[in-house]
Motif scaffolding. Sequence first.
Motif, PDB file in Angstrom:
ATOM      1  N   PHE A  52       0.847  -1.200   0.000  1.00 43.50           N
ATOM      2  CA  PHE A  52       0.000   0.000   0.000  1.00 43.50           C
ATOM      3  C   PHE A  52       0.886   1.256   0.000  1.00 43.50           C
ATOM      4  N   VAL A 110      -0.958  -1.900  -4.379  1.00 45.43           N
ATOM      5  CA  VAL A 110      -2.413  -1.733  -4.292  1.00 45.43           C
ATOM      6  C   VAL A 110      -2.804  -0.340  -4.777  1.00 45.43           C
ATOM      7  N   GLY A 111      -3.839  -0.288  -5.591  1.00 48.11           N
ATOM      8  CA  GLY A 111      -4.339   0.996  -6.074  1.00 48.11           C
ATOM      9  C   GLY A 111      -3.658   1.458  -7.343  1.00 48.11           C
ATOM     10  N   TRP A 130      -7.042  -2.946  -7.950  1.00 47.40           N
ATOM     11  CA  TRP A 130      -8.126  -2.057  -7.527  1.00 47.40           C
ATOM     12  C   TRP A 130      -7.832  -1.506  -6.142  1.00 47.40           C
ATOM     13  N   GLY A 131      -8.356  -0.342  -5.850  1.00 51.19           N
ATOM     14  CA  GLY A 131      -8.299   0.165  -4.483  1.00 51.19           C
ATOM     15  C   GLY A 131      -9.130  -0.746  -3.584  1.00 51.19           C
ATOM     16  N   LEU A 132      -8.665  -0.983  -2.346  1.00 52.30           N
ATOM     17  CA  LEU A 132      -9.329  -1.962  -1.474  1.00 52.30           C
ATOM     18  C   LEU A 132     -10.073  -1.291  -0.322  1.00 52.30           C
ATOM     19  N   GLU A 133     -11.330  -1.681  -0.134  1.00 58.32           N
ATOM     20  CA  GLU A 133     -12.139  -1.220   0.996  1.00 58.32           C
ATOM     21  C   GLU A 133     -11.901  -2.144   2.189  1.00 58.32           C
ATOM     22  N   MET A 169     -20.313   0.707  -0.976  1.00 59.16           N
ATOM     23  CA  MET A 169     -19.058   0.962  -1.709  1.00 59.16           C
ATOM     24  C   MET A 169     -19.316   1.846  -2.927  1.00 59.16           C
ATOM     25  N   ASP A 212     -14.173   5.525  -4.204  1.00 53.31           N
ATOM     26  CA  ASP A 212     -13.153   5.204  -5.213  1.00 53.31           C
ATOM     27  C   ASP A 212     -12.538   3.815  -5.031  1.00 53.31           C
ATOM     28  N   LYS A 213     -12.965   3.071  -3.996  1.00 54.91           N
ATOM     29  CA  LYS A 213     -12.404   1.725  -3.783  1.00 54.91           C
ATOM     30  C   LYS A 213     -13.339   0.689  -4.407  1.00 54.91           C
ATOM     31  N   GLU A 271     -12.929  -2.708  -4.777  1.00 59.69           N
ATOM     32  CA  GLU A 271     -12.961  -4.095  -4.316  1.00 59.69           C
ATOM     33  C   GLU A 271     -12.861  -4.148  -2.800  1.00 59.69           C
ATOM     34  N   HIS A 272     -13.558  -5.119  -2.203  1.00 55.00           N
ATOM     35  CA  HIS A 272     -13.512  -5.270  -0.751  1.00 55.00           C
ATOM     36  C   HIS A 272     -12.426  -6.275  -0.379  1.00 55.00           C
TER      37      HIS A 272
END
Length: 320
Positions: A44, A70-71, A75-78, A85, A88-89, A91-92
Amino acid sequence: MTNFLSLADVSNIDALIQSGLDAKANPFADQHLGKNKTIGMIFFNSSLRTRMSTQKAAQNLGMNVMTMNVGQDSWGLEMEEGVLMNGDKAEHVREAAAVMGRYCNIIGIRAFAELKDRDKDYREQVMHQFAKYARVPIVNLESATRHPLQSLADCITIEEAKLKSSLIPARPKVVLTWLPHFKPLPQAVANSFSEWMNARDVEFVITHPEGYELAPEFVGNARVTHNQDEAFEGADFIYGKNWSSYAHYGQVLTQDSSWAVTMADLRLTNNGKFMHCLPVRRNLKVADEVLDSPQSLVIEQAANREWSAQAVLKEILITM
Ligand code: CP
């Protein structure tokens, strides 16, 4: 060892340090352990040493390595549970970690403190969410509150220096000193170094300006002083690091340049060795003359990151 998130995951520090020294002496002795095993390294935040040394260590053990920013690459992660959701994130972590756990036998994660919400940072949400959903061993590549691979390399470096020099006593004096910086940096390296030094047979002193007290659980039994000169007297190792305030969370309270380490400071010590995790801003935190002197261990310390990572990965692989 199942996870390596903090010192609490280590059953025998002396054995882990010795394993690192053994790996340094014979890097490819355990190549069979990682055959057909894969480590995924998830970043990250930026990295030079952690990324390269952990990859090298995994390869020394015969592992395959996948790395992702990451990002940027993904994908940005939640991380929060039960949220809508619509930001801007994309994917969880529930799905992302579960999927990565299918591809990887071990996952390494770097996720720094955001320095906005102390309780949130100190809950270590990213590490715990990955540990929960990936269902494979997790290695801390520097989290919000700790950097244990760095601390293990620091311990290896101190033991190695003791073996090389009869001038360093069996129970050395080790000083962690705050250094000035204009940017707010996390407490992770300082926390972790304190945690590990509290578990070693050393005289441990922490020195910093008022307002930079670390969390009590990390200070442990260290002696704390606001007088850097007094702390340095007779020291065998000086460990420099900047960190932002824990009490006034994430704030820069002073940039007092007198806290930067110079040769005049080192002359107060017992021919003390200078250590820093790197990267370091020359002449802002530490003078050129210190970093370039024979008393500096910073390059050997960074080199030892390979052996600390190898010791930890080996410990996890032998349980698989
Ligand atoms: N010391 C350390 O962790 O370096 P990197 O941030 O470059 O990985």
